[in-house]
Design an enzyme around this catalytic site. Sequence first.
Site, PDB file in Angstrom:
ATOM      1  N   CYS A 196      -9.744  -0.773 -11.212  1.00  0.00           N
ATOM      2  CA  CYS A 196      -9.199  -0.134 -10.616  1.00  0.00           C
ATOM      3  C   CYS A 196      -7.448  -0.843  -9.480  1.00  0.00           C
ATOM      4  O   CYS A 196      -7.484  -0.455  -8.847  1.00  0.00           O
ATOM      5  CB  CYS A 196      -9.883  -0.330  -9.495  1.00  0.00           C
TER       6      CYS A 196
ATOM      7  N   HIS B 143       1.215  -1.238   0.119  1.00  0.00           N
ATOM      8  CA  HIS B 143      -0.043  -0.072   0.304  1.00  0.00           C
ATOM      9  C   HIS B 143       0.829   1.219  -0.051  1.00  0.00           C
ATOM     10  O   HIS B 143       0.609   2.132  -0.605  1.00  0.00           O
ATOM     11  CB  HIS B 143      -0.692   0.150   0.972  1.00  0.00           C
TER      12      HIS B 143
HETATM   13  C1  PEP Z   1      -6.894  -4.619  -5.862  1.00  0.00           C
HETATM   14  O1  PEP Z   1      -6.765  -5.403  -4.939  1.00  0.00           O
HETATM   15  O2  PEP Z   1      -6.405  -4.313  -6.999  1.00  0.00           O
HETATM   16  C2  PEP Z   1      -7.304  -3.263  -5.510  1.00  0.00           C
HETATM   17  C3  PEP Z   1      -7.176  -1.965  -6.061  1.00  0.00           C
HETATM   18  O3  PEP Z   1      -7.436  -2.935  -3.729  1.00  0.00           O
HETATM   19  P1  PEP Z   1      -5.656  -3.055  -3.532  1.00  0.00           P
HETATM   20  O4  PEP Z   1      -4.870  -2.574  -3.697  1.00  0.00           O
HETATM   21  O5  PEP Z   1      -6.630  -1.464  -2.437  1.00  0.00           O
HETATM   22  O6  PEP Z   1      -6.558  -3.671  -2.162  1.00  0.00           O
END
Ligand code: PEP
Length: 749
Positions: free
Chosen positions: A668, A356
């Site tokens: 996303c 993250h």
């Molecule tokens: C994903 O898993 O691709 C996503 C967009 O969510 P995160 O990266 O916050 O888990």
Amino acid sequence: MRIVREVDAAPDLDTALNIIVHRTREVMATDVCTVYFTDHEQRQHVFAATDGLSLDLVGHIKAGFGRGLIGQVADSSRPVNLAEVPEELDQEFLSQSGSDRYHGFLGVPVLHKRRVQGVLLVRQRTARRFDDADEAFLTTLAAHLGSAIAFARANGEMCTLCRAGTGRQRCFTGLPGAPGIGIGKGIVLFAADLQAVPDRVPEDPATEEHRLREAVSSVREEITRIAGSLEKSLSPADRALFDAYVFMLDSPEIVDAVVQRIHAGNWAPGALRQTVESHAQRFDLMDDRYLRERATDIRELGTRILLRLQDASTSLASCPPDSILIGRQISAIDIGSVPPGHLHGIISTEGSTLSHAAIVAHAIGVPAVVGVTDLPIAVLDGQELVVDGNNGQIHLWPDPTLQRAFAARVEEERQLSESLSVLRDLPARTPDGVEFSLYTNTSLAVDLSLATASDSAGIGLFRSELPFMLYDRFPTEQEQVSLYRQALKAVAPRPVNLRTLDAGGDKPLPYLRLAEPNPALGSRGIRLTLDHPDIFLTQLRAALRANIGLGNLRLLLPMISDVDDLEQALGVLNRAEQQLDEEGYAITHPEVGIMVEVPSAIYQLDRLVRHVDFLSVGTNDLAQYLLATDRNNPRVSMRLDHCHPALLHALQQIAQTSKDAEKPVTVCGEMANDPGCALLLLGMGFDGLSLSASALPRVKWAIRGIPAMHMRAMAERALQLERPELVHQLLEQTLQDTRLESRPDLSHR
Ligand code: PEP
Ligand code: MG
């Protein structure tokens, strides 16, 4: 193994190597034990340490790549075990050393990250067949030593260079976290990690001594207080531990030693680290298990003192304007605490491309290199660095030529962004007239401002867990209302896909510690919120209230694995709506979508999609779970390739199912940030993408450069390919063919 502990505790590389050769020779009862170091630049293995041969040979005997016994061990990456070495195979060694022949030989490669670091070998004067247990012993030792040598090598050399004050240019390789080049000075974040504390020259040793004494006395008070409150429930043995802590704090050995180091020229945290380590290492080496455990006590005590010292010494708000944050892990909160514009780069020894911190760095356009496992961070404080987020490399002490080259690239990037900014008011429309929606991902106030300023179609992913991490308790309903309203208002009337709390896994909440052996497969996302309906209900109520009078809220549910998950989540939403209705709030029902990121959801998508208004694919987790590859583990993250055929086929299936159900679907995950992948996804049939604000202009530029029918043809071809590299080649070729590697084409508006 005791020998491994001894090596870990060694203060420098030479000591570590000497321990290896002496102890191995002793344990295996051999005539000689030698370590060769691999010098990849010179393509040779260099005799680095020995027990049993003359020390004069160190640095003088060299075995070329692919030659003789040493070459054989290194090249085969397997043990070579010979009861009787043929003379011609050992010719290079015999002629260089002038030694008599040795007959028995066992050599094993020392590997680190699949790369040969050296060779560890033993020799016997007489013929000797080393048995399986010998082979296993040496192999085990080499496996442990691979990283120890890689680290000690870097650390040892670097410390010497830092002390000399003149750095020779060095390059470390990790993983690309966020693209771009950053030039600046390192600021090491050490949190409660004593080992990561850098050395710094104190401004005023007397003040440092005072700080230390205050910290020690506050820890002493704390321990005495805790021991007092637990007095009745503690056994005499447990009480003794508290007494021992106080005893250590009172003993001149520790405090006086730190004070001495302060006056010798180190600040209090650095002097504390040096003292604690030298004491703890003595215990580390003891055979007695009980005494060895005392090393843990000393470190624990050191960490407590450090925490007290730290309150006063770290404030990211006052970071200089060319800061590069360095730490084992850099949190999204650390990033958000640096004043805008002052952060030139991020380096972490842990994490990977999809951590993250990397995602937030990408969102705000700061270059990041993550997973640089061998980086001795403590010595990088205040040092000149270049962070090359495109190639996942860090250049330490870049020489003037390299500095100029990187400065030129920074300028090029700036010019490119400027030229792309003219696309701002233009649609993401292909030359043959197909228009796509480009949304932005966001989470914190820092990137919210970028998302609003950019020309996105709205916020495609608002990661609500990151603001939750800013608190030291769950935010209240009212606090959440303000937070969400800020985001909804900022982009209204464009939509905001507010993803409900996706905590757990690699995004733990500091106030909700779940001790899970495998958190990525544990209670995270919707699983966590369904287990805590109170938390979920509060969040949904806050989101619905924040939407009153705006109407641009869309709810996105993370980590849905099956219809049960979804029905239960919709049940809680229903309750929240009913409650608010009854309380007289004029709420409206928002559109609801799910994240498709758990592989089981793909195979039930035709069912799931009936209950929702839209789908959003989280390729970060989908890739992690589909490829069984931890997105945060730098050891395996090179396997996490977004162009992996299995992922592409899964994505194709998702796009098709949504199309059949006539429900919009976007992607996303980080994959959408890459212009080539973005074209591939749109070619597969996705309606839009949600990406970093900093990546959006480039993706829009790519879309405006290639007709939709070419994207579809490219996607069809990509799905035929059986290896990720081939897909990458195809994407690159497509970008080149459409001349997208050059400046943006602004001709069709
Ligand atoms: C994903 O898993 O691709 C996503 C967009 O969510 P995160 O990266 O916050 O888990
Ligand atoms: Mg996810």
